[in-house]
Design an enzyme around this catalytic site. Structure first.
Site, PDB file in Angstrom:
ATOM      1  N   GLU A  87     -23.519 -15.926 -44.362  1.00 22.56           N
ATOM      2  CA  GLU A  87     -24.072 -17.233 -44.688  1.00 22.56           C
ATOM      3  C   GLU A  87     -25.513 -17.213 -45.183  1.00 22.56           C
ATOM      4  O   GLU A  87     -25.899 -18.094 -45.948  1.00 22.56           O
ATOM      5  CB  GLU A  87     -23.968 -18.140 -43.448  1.00 22.56           C
ATOM      6  N   SER A 110      31.302 -39.952 -26.787  1.00 28.85           N
ATOM      7  CA  SER A 110      32.010 -39.610 -25.547  1.00 28.85           C
ATOM      8  C   SER A 110      31.124 -38.958 -24.502  1.00 28.85           C
ATOM      9  O   SER A 110      31.546 -38.789 -23.349  1.00 28.85           O
ATOM     10  CB  SER A 110      33.183 -38.680 -25.858  1.00 28.85           C
TER      11      SER A 110
END
Length: 736
Positions: free
Chosen positions: A158, A447
């Site tokens: 950086e 069912s």
């Protein structure tokens, strides 16, 4: 004799006052005659003089040119005098503003954690982290406490001149502007040339705290702080200079390391290191440090959980920068490139996405999405079972579902007390933040609802071997007219036992039993077992015409397994704040009130066991342990279910399309039963075998269930609702 011809010494005054020394006397030699005399003794003649040059007359300059040059010189001088004075004033004002800014900055300890909201850490049943929500902050780190490799990687990536500038780097800004213009962007678009100090100033939003009344959201606040304009750049530079006056370089770097966002909801390098590698930022290797530093440029894009190979490639670039700047030797750099960082197992698993979403949605907002504190949620998730469910579902779809199919499926695994152990809400088994079909999809149950019809009958005193007619039946429904249910295969079998009716999933016997037992009774039993959705009012209730969610249905089946008591499905065991030993709240689920007698529940388990051994659920069975359950298929096969249990776990599977498109060639006895089989086989792998808590009552004379006068043949034999109630009262109260 006169001594006038002797050379006189120079006067003292000549030396004292710096006068020019006299010329040296001429070299003695042949004397020359004096000028005008016949004899010698005169001065020696000097060298012949050159004739003097005649000065050429000075050339006169054009008056107009002279005027222009004079005006230009005067203007330049004026501009220079004004410029350097303005520059000096500007520099003084900037220094003054930076000094004032620095004086008003708070103590460094107040700035490390700048989150506007808290975090949620979600633990499994063993206390291991499996999911995070909100902004994670792993704790304060400093330039002295992190690994030196991490500190070096950040600076190399950086701001390589970080320790040599005063917060602003003119060289870096000029270079960034040149690159932006060469790439066809605006001078302030793209590369910013910002130092670490300037980036930290933006992370602090120049000291302006988040105000929910001023910004719509925290994201809007952060976007405003990162806006790039000339005015913002000037403000950023002043604040950065103030930071350099107020804090040391290492303190500024520490702020940066704690405030920066690094993907996956992590704020700061400690949280990111824990998230991706399962270790502290103090212990990362050069390869891991490079991967973490690589997140700074684009945390979402380079997050290793999104694309590990891309993250490793970016890390290799940073390793080379570290080598070029002298932070790593050639051999150490090559080793880091040859052995790139790997995700921890916890970060790789990614399990429980749907489960974590469910936990977040079912826990109060002030403890989850709106929390301002760091909250710990301990859950019931078993990551081994979660992985088993995910792998089983994926395997069946890979092996047995045609390519291109958009059919979906969901799975829930639960203990008999309602504790949810695993949840998969769709085919994308690791998805998060999407529609959860296990908890949000209301679908007709088909069912798979029938066990509650027979639970009602058994509670009223009937038994597995009582007789019901499987013959044509027509019921007149007020407001709708006659309704004639049919079996799935359109055949009739005459008198059948309750066991056979459930085992073969016959529709007409189920309608007759529900009608005889009373639809209100069936509805109440189902509701008490935990099916909270609106239940159908008519006789179609018995065939699963009502809608429910998968988690409700699995919870209701858990009530059957535990002996007839209701359960509330739950996934949360306790909530506490990070650092607190005492929980804020505990579980709100578990076993509730009894719904049916234990004997009735045990007999129903026996009947459901026959579904798997001799009926429609054969594909769900396991060879090494007892499984009971029930299939379910709705009209036009829009939904297919299988829900069942072993002695240890209850599991449910739903399959269908999100848009209700009918399934092709799929019933509950097919793929859902196979998914159930694969899930339960993996779940029980290595576990001891336990028998189902079944009750096979001694055979009694068969009784025939009547129709309560609604039509159809009763087949004789008495029985009916009145007789059943009498028997139930005898069983419960010991009446003779």
């Amino acid at each position: 004799m006169s001594d006038s011809r002797r050379r006189k010494p120079p006067l003292v005054a000549d030396k004292r006052y710096g006068g020019k020394p006299r010329a040296k006397p001429p070299t003695r030699g042949k004397k020359t005659a004096r000028k005008g005399s016949g004899g010698g003794g005169g001065k020696r003649p000097g060298p012949p003089r050159k004739p003097a040059r005649r000065k050429s007359p000075q050339k006169r300059r054009n008056p107009m040119v002279a005027f222009v040059l004079g005006l230009f010189g005067w203007s330049f001088g004026l501009i220079w005098r004004v410029t350097w004075r303005l520059g000096a004033v500007t520099v003084a004002l900037v220094v003054l503003a930076a000094g004032i800014s620095g004086l008003t900055m708070p103590p460094i300890d107040d700035l490390y954690d700048g989150r506007a909201r808290g975090s949620v850490t979600i633990l499994d049943d063993q206390g291991e982290v499996f999911a995070w929500r909100g902004d994670q902050f792993g704790g304060v780190v400093t330039a002295d406490t992190v690994s030196p490799h991490l500190k070096n990687a950040i600076v190399a990536t950086e701001d390589k001149r970080f320790y040599r500038h005063w917060g602003v780097s003119p060289r870096g800004i000029a270079s960034a502007i040149r690159i932006n213009l060469s790439e066809g962007r605006g001078p302030l678009s793209g590369h910013g040339g910002s130092t670490i100090t300037q980036q930290t100033a933006k992370l602090l939003c120049f000291g302006q705290a988040y105000d929910p009344e001023e910004w719509d959201s925290e994201a809007a606040y952060e976007a405003d702080c990162r806006e790039s304009t000339l005015l913002r750049k000037g403000r950023e530079a002043i604040y950065a200079l103030g930071m350099e006056m107020r804090y040391s370089k290492d303190e500024i770097l520490g702020l940066y390391m704690n405030r920066v966002y690094l993907g996956e909801g992590t704020r700061g390098f400690e949280a990111a290191s824990q998230r991706y590698f399962g270790k502290s930022a103090a212990n990362v290797t050069p390869a891991e440090a490079a991967m973490l530093a690589g997140l700074l440029v684009a945390p979402t894009r380079y997050a290793p959980t999104n694309d590990l190979a891309r993250s490793q490639s970016r890390a290799s670039t940073i390793v080379r920068l570290m080598e070029e700047q002298g932070y790593l030797s050639a051999s150490a750099a090559q080793n880091a490139i040859d052995h790139p960082a790997q995700l921890s197992k916890r970060a790789q698993d990614q399990s429980g996405g749907y489960f974590a979403d469910w936990i977040m949605s079912s826990t109060p907002d002030f403890l989850t999405s709106k929390t301002t504190a760091d909250v710990i949620l301990r859950t019931t998730l078993d990551q081994r079972i979660q992985t088993a469910a995910e792998d089983a579902l994926k395997w069946v779809f890979d092996q047995k579902v045609r390519d291109g199919s958009e059919a979906q499926a969901a799975v829930v695994v639960m203990s008999a007390d309602g504790a949810v152990r695993a949840m998969v809400g769709g085919r994308d088994v690791q998805a998060s933040g999407v529609f959860n079909r296990a908890t949000q999809a209301l679908r007709q149950t088909g069912s798979s609802f029938k066990p509650f019809v027979y639970a009602t009958a058994l509670e009223l005193g009937w038994h597995y071997n009582d007789i019901v007619e499987d013959t044509p039946l027509t019921i007149n429904i007020p407001g709708s007219g006659p309704w004639s249910p049919e079996n799935y295969d359109h055949q009739y079998r005459g008198p059948v036992t309750l066991e056979q009716a459930l085992m073969k999933s016959l529709n007409i016997p189920a309608v007759r039993v529900a009608d005889a037992a009373g639809l209100d009774n069936v509805r109440k039993i189902a509701s008490d077992f935990g099916i909270e959705s609106d239940l159908a009012a008519g006789p179609a209730l018995a065939l699963g015409a009502s809608e429910s969610t998968l988690i409700e249905m699995v919870g209701a089946y858990a009530g059957i397994l535990n002996g007839g008591s209701s359960v509330t499905p739950y996934g949360l065991q306790e909530v506490r704040l990070q650092g607190d030993a005492e929980p804020l709240m505990g579980s709100e689920g578990g076993i509730g009130e009894r719904v049916i007698r234990e004997d009735a529940a045990r007999e129903l388990i026996y009947m459901m066991r026959q579904v798997v051994t001799r009926g429609t659920g054969g594909r769900a069975g396991l060879p090494d342990r007892e499984i009971a359950g029930k299939t379910g298929t709705t009209q036009a096969a829009r939904d297919a279910w299988f829900i069942g249990f072993s002695a240890d776990y209850v599991a449910g599977v739903w399959m269908g399309y999100d848009d209700n498109t009918p399934l092709t060639g799929v019933t509950g006895a097919g793929l859902p039963a196979e998914i159930f089989h694969e899930v339960m086989a993996r779940v029980h792998d290595g576990l001891p075998v336990h028998a189902l808590p079944m009750l096979h009552p001694a055979p009694e004379p068969a009784r025939t269930i009547a129709d309560n006068g609604r039509g159809g043949s009763s087949g004789g034999g008495g029985g009916g609702l009145e007789t059943a109630i009498e028997r139930a009262l005898k069983d419960i109260f010991g009446l003779n």
